[in-house]
Design an enzyme around this catalytic site. Sequence first.
Site, PDB file in Angstrom:
ATOM      1  N   CYS A  86       0.833  -1.199   0.000  1.00 21.36           N
ATOM      2  CA  CYS A  86       0.000   0.000   0.000  1.00 21.36           C
ATOM      3  C   CYS A  86       0.874   1.258   0.000  1.00 21.36           C
ATOM      4  CB  CYS A  86      -0.982  -0.036   1.171  1.00 21.36           C
ATOM      5  SG  CYS A  86      -2.415   1.053   0.977  1.00 21.36           S
ATOM      6  N   HIS A 194      -3.258  -5.855   1.125  1.00 27.41           N
ATOM      7  CA  HIS A 194      -2.542  -6.048   2.388  1.00 27.41           C
ATOM      8  C   HIS A 194      -2.451  -7.528   2.777  1.00 27.41           C
ATOM      9  CE1 HIS A 194      -2.383  -1.813   3.917  1.00 27.41           C
ATOM     10  NE2 HIS A 194      -3.381  -1.663   3.055  1.00 27.41           N
ATOM     11  N   GLU A 196      -0.591  -8.813   4.987  1.00 30.56           N
ATOM     12  CA  GLU A 196      -0.416  -8.920   6.438  1.00 30.56           C
ATOM     13  C   GLU A 196      -1.748  -8.910   7.178  1.00 30.56           C
ATOM     14  OE1 GLU A 196      -0.738  -4.498   5.822  1.00 30.56           O
ATOM     15  OE2 GLU A 196       0.044  -6.232   4.710  1.00 30.56           O
TER      16      GLU A 196
END
Length: 227
Positions: A86, A194, A196
């Site tokens: 991002c 994302h 994560e």
Amino acid sequence: MKFAVIVFPGSNCDLDMYHAVKDELGAEAEYVWHEETSLAGFDGVLLPGGFSYGDYLRTGAIARFSPIMNAVKQAAEEGKPVLGVCNGFQILLEAGLLPGAMLRNEKLKFICAPVKLVVENTGTPFTAAYDDGQEITIPVAHGEGNYFCDEATLKQLKDNKQIVFTYKNNINGSVANIAGITNKAGNVLGMMPHPERAVDQLLGSKDGLALFQSILSHWREKNAITS
């Protein structure tokens, strides 16, 4: 394997990144403040999402001048894996570590939702644990994720197999549905979704964990580590 999680003023996904590699992957991780000038002792570099420097001027435009970025560039040149997610992707673009630029989303609205991605290239340190053409679910959260490059650059990305992830449904207007690309060497990855935030089924998907597992497996193979 030890990861550096770079923290800029305005980073807000550093905790998620740290949790993904430390608690879910089981690797070492340490926060590194943007004013540091060395990444000695780290095997991989992670640039998390957020709003570095409040996204003034352009997303990532000020963060690229942070002292730590010289060390990030050095790590990339040494062949270490560098992942920008991002805002981290935006910083890598501004720093010239990846080609292209990021524009406002096509409909000029912030998008925050799980999206379907297609894995386009499994021959990278970030994607070996996936299958070619595999569809995965990874969340996005961005207002400026509309990836742009000229036709010559797009041809190079395609010819060199640098397009790693594409959106199954183009959510933001990105050229060629691009969601993530690598540098020509393949050790620097920038992506808007994302991973994560997709490392445990409790989060709605654990499809992102394979990305971090791929990095760890590649590092172990490269360093002939069997356990």
